[in-house]
Design a protein around this motif. Sequence first.
Motif, mmCIF file in Angstrom:
data_model
loop_
_atom_site.group_PDB
_atom_site.id
_atom_site.type_symbol
_atom_site.label_atom_id
_atom_site.label_comp_id
_atom_site.label_asym_id
_atom_site.label_seq_id
_atom_site.Cartn_x
_atom_site.Cartn_y
_atom_site.Cartn_z
ATOM 1 N N PRO A 173 0.815 -1.220 0.000
ATOM 2 C CA PRO A 173 0.000 0.000 0.000
ATOM 3 C C PRO A 173 0.856 1.282 0.000
ATOM 4 C CG PRO A 173 -0.046 -1.035 2.169
ATOM 5 C CD PRO A 173 0.674 -1.986 1.239
ATOM 6 N N LEU A 174 2.143 1.171 0.329
ATOM 7 C CA LEU A 174 3.020 2.355 0.281
ATOM 8 C C LEU A 174 3.567 2.577 -1.119
ATOM 9 C CD1 LEU A 174 5.105 1.974 3.574
ATOM 10 C CD2 LEU A 174 2.911 3.129 3.213
ATOM 11 N N GLY A 175 3.358 1.597 -2.007
ATOM 12 C CA GLY A 175 3.902 1.739 -3.355
ATOM 13 C C GLY A 175 5.399 1.500 -3.366
ATOM 14 N N PRO A 176 6.052 1.886 -4.473
ATOM 15 C CA PRO A 176 7.472 1.583 -4.630
ATOM 16 C C PRO A 176 8.364 2.512 -3.809
ATOM 17 C CG PRO A 176 6.668 2.789 -6.546
ATOM 18 C CD PRO A 176 5.472 2.546 -5.659
ATOM 19 N N SER A 177 9.589 2.089 -3.592
ATOM 20 C CA SER A 177 10.613 2.953 -2.998
ATOM 21 C C SER A 177 10.848 4.128 -3.952
ATOM 22 C CB SER A 177 11.903 2.139 -2.836
ATOM 23 O OG SER A 177 13.028 2.929 -3.109
ATOM 24 N N PRO A 178 10.927 5.360 -3.421
ATOM 25 C CA PRO A 178 11.207 6.514 -4.286
ATOM 26 C C PRO A 178 12.527 6.345 -5.042
ATOM 27 C CG PRO A 178 10.569 7.239 -2.078
ATOM 28 C CD PRO A 178 10.716 5.751 -2.017
ATOM 29 N N ALA A 179 13.476 5.659 -4.425
ATOM 30 C CA ALA A 179 14.766 5.428 -5.096
ATOM 31 C C ALA A 179 14.570 4.541 -6.325
ATOM 32 C CB ALA A 179 15.752 4.776 -4.126
ATOM 33 N N ALA A 180 13.648 3.584 -6.243
ATOM 34 C CA ALA A 180 13.379 2.690 -7.372
ATOM 35 C C ALA A 180 12.736 3.471 -8.518
ATOM 36 C CB ALA A 180 12.477 1.540 -6.924
ATOM 37 N N ALA A 229 14.895 -0.378 -11.443
ATOM 38 C CA ALA A 229 14.042 -0.194 -10.259
ATOM 39 C C ALA A 229 14.316 -1.267 -9.213
ATOM 40 C CB ALA A 229 12.565 -0.223 -10.672
ATOM 41 N N ALA A 230 14.422 -2.511 -9.646
ATOM 42 C CA ALA A 230 14.617 -3.613 -8.699
ATOM 43 C C ALA A 230 15.977 -3.488 -8.004
ATOM 44 C CB ALA A 230 14.493 -4.958 -9.416
ATOM 45 N N THR A 231 17.008 -3.134 -8.774
ATOM 46 C CA THR A 231 18.346 -2.998 -8.186
ATOM 47 C C THR A 231 18.347 -1.887 -7.135
ATOM 48 O OG1 THR A 231 19.232 -3.680 -10.324
ATOM 49 C CG2 THR A 231 20.806 -2.792 -8.743
ATOM 50 N N ALA A 232 17.686 -0.779 -7.450
ATOM 51 C CA ALA A 232 17.633 0.326 -6.487
ATOM 52 C C ALA A 232 16.789 -0.053 -5.271
ATOM 53 C CB ALA A 232 17.065 1.577 -7.161
ATOM 54 N N ALA A 233 15.691 -0.770 -5.503
ATOM 55 C CA ALA A 233 14.810 -1.160 -4.390
ATOM 56 C C ALA A 233 15.560 -2.039 -3.390
ATOM 57 C CB ALA A 233 13.579 -1.891 -4.928
ATOM 58 N N LEU A 234 16.433 -2.897 -3.898
ATOM 59 C CA LEU A 234 17.213 -3.780 -3.017
ATOM 60 C C LEU A 234 18.064 -2.981 -2.043
ATOM 61 C CD1 LEU A 234 18.946 -6.805 -4.781
ATOM 62 C CD2 LEU A 234 17.152 -6.820 -3.040
ATOM 63 N N GLY A 235 18.481 -1.790 -2.487
ATOM 64 C CA GLY A 235 19.335 -0.967 -1.643
ATOM 65 C C GLY A 235 18.567 -0.096 -0.666
ATOM 66 N N ASP A 236 17.255 -0.010 -0.808
ATOM 67 C CA ASP A 236 16.466 0.879 0.062
ATOM 68 C C ASP A 236 15.873 0.080 1.232
ATOM 69 O OD1 ASP A 236 14.856 2.740 1.277
ATOM 70 O OD2 ASP A 236 13.909 3.463 -0.578
ATOM 71 N N HIS A 237 16.727 -0.176 2.217
ATOM 72 C CA HIS A 237 16.296 -0.988 3.365
ATOM 73 C C HIS A 237 15.195 -0.304 4.150
ATOM 74 C CE1 HIS A 237 19.719 -3.505 2.537
ATOM 75 N NE2 HIS A 237 20.472 -2.427 2.517
ATOM 76 N N GLU A 238 15.290 1.022 4.199
ATOM 77 C CA GLU A 238 14.340 1.776 5.009
ATOM 78 C C GLU A 238 12.909 1.598 4.499
ATOM 79 O OE1 GLU A 238 13.902 6.401 5.928
ATOM 80 O OE2 GLU A 238 15.986 5.741 5.692
ATOM 81 N N HIS A 239 12.749 1.677 3.175
ATOM 82 C CA HIS A 239 11.414 1.531 2.602
ATOM 83 C C HIS A 239 10.863 0.131 2.867
ATOM 84 C CE1 HIS A 239 8.061 2.570 -0.010
ATOM 85 N NE2 HIS A 239 8.187 1.391 -0.582
ATOM 86 N N LEU A 240 11.724 -0.853 2.749
ATOM 87 C CA LEU A 240 11.296 -2.235 2.994
ATOM 88 C C LEU A 240 10.866 -2.397 4.453
ATOM 89 C CD1 LEU A 240 10.980 -5.130 1.866
ATOM 90 C CD2 LEU A 240 13.302 -5.584 2.692
ATOM 91 N N GLN A 241 11.681 -1.879 5.372
ATOM 92 C CA GLN A 241 11.357 -2.013 6.793
ATOM 93 C C GLN A 241 10.045 -1.309 7.125
ATOM 94 O OE1 GLN A 241 12.665 -4.275 8.619
ATOM 95 N NE2 GLN A 241 14.075 -4.630 6.915
ATOM 96 N N LYS A 242 9.863 -0.123 6.534
ATOM 97 C CA LYS A 242 8.631 0.622 6.756
ATOM 98 C C LYS A 242 7.424 -0.161 6.217
ATOM 99 C CE LYS A 242 6.998 5.160 5.424
ATOM 100 N NZ LYS A 242 7.399 6.295 4.556
ATOM 101 N N SER A 243 7.604 -0.778 5.060
ATOM 102 C CA SER A 243 6.514 -1.547 4.445
ATOM 103 C C SER A 243 6.132 -2.726 5.335
ATOM 104 C CB SER A 243 6.943 -2.077 3.074
ATOM 105 O OG SER A 243 7.352 -1.007 2.251
ATOM 106 N N ILE A 244 7.145 -3.374 5.912
ATOM 107 C CA ILE A 244 6.887 -4.522 6.780
ATOM 108 C C ILE A 244 6.172 -4.064 8.057
ATOM 109 C CG2 ILE A 244 8.025 -6.306 8.191
ATOM 110 C CD1 ILE A 244 10.178 -6.423 5.896
ATOM 111 N N ALA A 245 6.605 -2.914 8.585
ATOM 112 C CA ALA A 245 5.993 -2.388 9.815
ATOM 113 C C ALA A 245 4.526 -2.004 9.573
ATOM 114 C CB ALA A 245 6.788 -1.183 10.322
ATOM 115 N N VAL A 246 4.270 -1.350 8.444
ATOM 116 C CA VAL A 246 2.887 -0.969 8.113
ATOM 117 C C VAL A 246 2.019 -2.222 7.999
ATOM 118 C CG1 VAL A 246 1.434 -0.069 6.225
ATOM 119 C CG2 VAL A 246 3.394 1.250 7.037
ATOM 120 N N ASN A 247 2.588 -3.273 7.452
ATOM 121 C CA ASN A 247 1.836 -4.511 7.313
ATOM 122 C C ASN A 247 1.518 -5.137 8.674
ATOM 123 O OD1 ASN A 247 0.778 -6.632 5.434
ATOM 124 N ND2 ASN A 247 2.231 -7.883 6.583
#
Length: 365
Positions: free
Chosen positions: A46-53, A266-284
């Motif tokens: 629901p947060l969508g993609p990482s802005p870096a991606a 996009a996928a390569t950049a998303a892998l590097g954005d730990h913060e967005h992933l952690q936030k997505s997991i927390a929101v879930n």
Amino acid sequence: MKVNFIENVHPNIQKLRPYETGKTIAALKRELGLESVIKLASNENPLGPSPAAVEAARASLASTGNYPDPAGYDLRQALAKKWQVSPEQLTLGNGSDSILGMICQVFASDGDEVLVSEHGFASFIIYTLANRATPVPVKEVNWRTDLTAVAQHINAKTKIIFLANPNNPTGTYFSDNELEEFLHKVPEHVIVVLDEAYFEYVDAPDYPDTIKLQKSFSNLITTRTFSKAYGLAGFRVGYSISHADIADLLNRVRSPFNVTTPSLAAATAALGDHEHLQKSIAVNEQGMQQLTSELAKLDLTYIPSVANFITVDMERNAMEINQALLNEGVIVRPLRPYNMPKHLRLSIGTESENARLIATLQRIL
Ligand SMILES: *Cc1c(COP(=O)(O)O)cnc(C)c1O
């Protein structure tokens, strides 16, 4: 029409029904003239993609006059480093779904059997049939894959066993001990696919480490995706980790430029954005708490889930409730195609989306 085309295709294709996707927001707005629609139907982030991606994809657009890198070098390097495997063990797909298709193309054909769990992911059956093989569903116990029963169904015709862990649409998982005990019963030439599309969300301490298990069981293929926790569903990127010899076989049927340039970026950049992933997991996690406690207040039973969705027993034909939700601008997933006509699958959204879903359900019920 003079030609009856369907008569002339393989019986498996005649039997096939297309994968039923959820309704899109745009389609529902169009059909009902609604202004505000939420979609909690396809287990998207629901947060969508990482802005870096998004930025990396945008920056890659100028070079889209050329074909993409057929080997996906940068992304495979990044994934190899992350999972401590060699790049030769990685196969990239146009979504992990396409890798499931490649696996069937390589390992199954006429007369072969492919084992799936009773309410297993629909693509397993579609690709099995499309490749002229026969899917064999194995009964579940309490909406859980019954690995003991799966092992009992293995015979000389069995070529592939598809296991989604956690499973979609049930949200249940099996443990490391259960899996290891099972793998000892599987002949070495039978391919075991562990579809881990929801891997990032699972918090259970006994969830299997299938990459480690590959060191003992070379017939294992782990598939993962950028479509769920990474929020890149529209880019279509997934991957598998397997023995390099299996990856070599998959590569023979892989369409050469199957992941586009913006998607690789996009996928390569998303892998590097730990913060967005952690936030997505927390929101879930918070959303799961919110939804389960509200569902309990509504006296609704749900299947305990470790993923980013929850499947709810509506205690009657759920199609009516589904239609009523659609009328109110809320898209969820009815599970009739999975032979679960009383169940609706709800993807976890943002706090306000979850609140709207619950308020709407309350009104309808
Ligand atoms: C969503 C999903 C996938 C497919 O994801 P892709 O977008 O094709 O990578 C695969 N398996 C399961 C169980 C899923 O729910």
